[in-house]
Design an enzyme around this catalytic site. Structure first.
Site, PDB file in Angstrom:
ATOM      1  CB  SER A   8       3.095  -0.803  -2.520  1.00 40.48           C
ATOM      2  OG  SER A   8       2.720   0.507  -2.115  1.00 40.48           O
ATOM      3  CG  HIS A   9      -0.981   2.581  -5.653  1.00 41.65           C
ATOM      4  ND1 HIS A   9      -1.559   1.386  -5.347  1.00 41.65           N
ATOM      5  CD2 HIS A   9      -1.782   3.177  -6.561  1.00 41.65           C
ATOM      6  CE1 HIS A   9      -2.687   1.273  -6.044  1.00 41.65           C
ATOM      7  NE2 HIS A   9      -2.838   2.340  -6.783  1.00 41.65           N
ATOM      8  CB  SER A  10       4.467   4.056  -2.431  1.00 42.55           C
ATOM      9  OG  SER A  10       5.693   4.186  -1.758  1.00 42.55           O
ATOM     10  N   GLY A  42       1.711   4.444  -8.494  1.00 37.29           N
ATOM     11  CA  GLY A  42       0.846   3.655  -9.368  1.00 37.29           C
ATOM     12  C   GLY A  42       1.262   2.206  -9.329  1.00 37.29           C
ATOM     13  CG  ASP A  65      -0.783  -0.509  -2.223  1.00 35.83           C
ATOM     14  OD1 ASP A  65      -1.274  -0.844  -3.308  1.00 35.83           O
ATOM     15  OD2 ASP A  65      -0.062   0.503  -2.081  1.00 35.83           O
TER      16      ASP A  65
END
Lengths: 129, 217
Positions: A8-10, A42, A65
């Protein structure tokens, strides 16, 4: 058994989803990779590679994601040795629901193919009947 | 100057361009993206220079491979995998001595890598809109009598500049900007802009280095 990598980006989304899958799918190996290499929002290809390499599972499903998570995962796949690449699948499914469905299916000892199918079904399963 | 040294000079000039235009790229990205393209590219090329110092590559292809690895791991976002793939594919097309035709082939390989990785075509307001005309112009320039590697990159850079400018009226259909739909119109694509700046830097570096028509030592 099938292992799962969550990209995920998070960091929190990846870790939270991993916790959720862990909670419901017990002993299935789940690795969370969230955020960029500097901790910002990112994706981090090196982190993805390390997570894949770190699993003991003989087959690995990778959930992504959005956008660059997919590009990063595909790039990592290109960088791996061909024999390792063969046992890794990028799954085109909703992140949370797909990972959850795949994890629970994997915990029954199902094959990677069956787990992917369960994850893909999560896209069309209605929540409000 | 050897082909490896010329390639290193190109990367250094690219890194300098990313530092110089960092704020400009970030401001383009602020309009339709997440306002980090300039910062990310600058960080990636700084990492590339560090990696080149550590690994001391002995051939042009090895230089590009080292840059690719650094960009993939340090740029972040979509630009990391995309530029990383571009440099990696370019490296596989690059012989030890770089002729104008080999330079054009490397750009073509970079383009096909980016299109494949990003599942993008021209007209979608992405770096492909700069890179595709650049690869075409490079191929044409390489076929001219008396072509030089520097001339090939100059032609590519000019075509990339026009291509990047032509992204302004386009509506984005790829990446984060695609969620903006019509609101992405009227802004230049940051990836197309950085592609132009990188090719322009390459041309500048090669024009400064003395070289014969084959670009060898």
């Amino acid at each position: 058994m099938v292992g799962i990598v969550l990209v995920s980006h998070s960091r929190e989304v990846a870790q939270g989803t991993a916790d959720l899958v862990h909670g419901m799918a017990g002993e299935v190996e789940v690795a969370a990779v969230g955020g960029g290499s500097d901790g910002s929002l990112g994706t981090d290809p090196e982190g993805i590679r390390a997570a894949i390499e770190g699993l003991e599972a003989n087959e690995v499903l990778v959930f992504m994601d959005l956008g660059s998570a997919v590009l990063s995962a595909e790039t990592v796949l290109d960088m791996l040795e061909p024999e390792r690449r063969e046992v890794i699948r990028l799954v085109d499914a909703p992140f949370v629901e797909g990972a959850f469905a795949a994890g629970v299916t994997a915990s029954t000892g199902a094959s990677a193919g069956e787990c992917v199918e369960a994850a893909e079904e999560a896209r069309t399963v209605s929540k409000l009947h | 100057m050897s082909a490896t040294e010329s390639t290193l000079a190109v990367i250094k000039e690219m890194a300098a361009a990313m530092e110089e235009h960092r704020e400009h790229l970030t401001s383009l990205d602020a309009a339709i993206g997440d306002a980090d393209h300039g910062t990310n590219m600058n960080r990636g090329f700084k990492a590339a220079l560090e990696r080149l110092e550590e690994t001391e590559p002995a051939a042009p292809a090895e230089v590009l491979k080292a840059v690719s690895t650094a960009l993939i791991s340090k740029v972040g976002g979509s630009a990391g995998p995309l530029y990383g793939t571009a440099f990696l594919r370019a490296s596989t097309a690059l012989p030890e001595e770089v002729s104008p035709a080999a330079a054009a082939a490397a750009l073509e390989a970079a383009l096909s890598g980016v299109k494949q990785r990003g599942k993008a075509e021209a007209g979608e307001k992405t770096m492909v809109d700069a890179l595709e005309p650049a690869a075409t112009a490079a191929k044409e320039a390489a076929e001219e009598p008396g072509a030089t590697v520097g001339g090939v990159f100059r032609a590519a850079a000019e075509a990339a500049r026009e291509g990047a400018e032509a992204t302004v009226p386009l509506v984005a259909t790829k990446g984060r900007a695609s969620y903006l739909g019509e609101r992405s119109r009227g802004h230049q694509d940051p990836g197309a802009a950085s592609t132009h700046l990188l090719l322009d830097a390459a041309a500048r570096a090669l024009e400064q280095t003395p070289q014969g028509p084959k670009g060898g030592p």
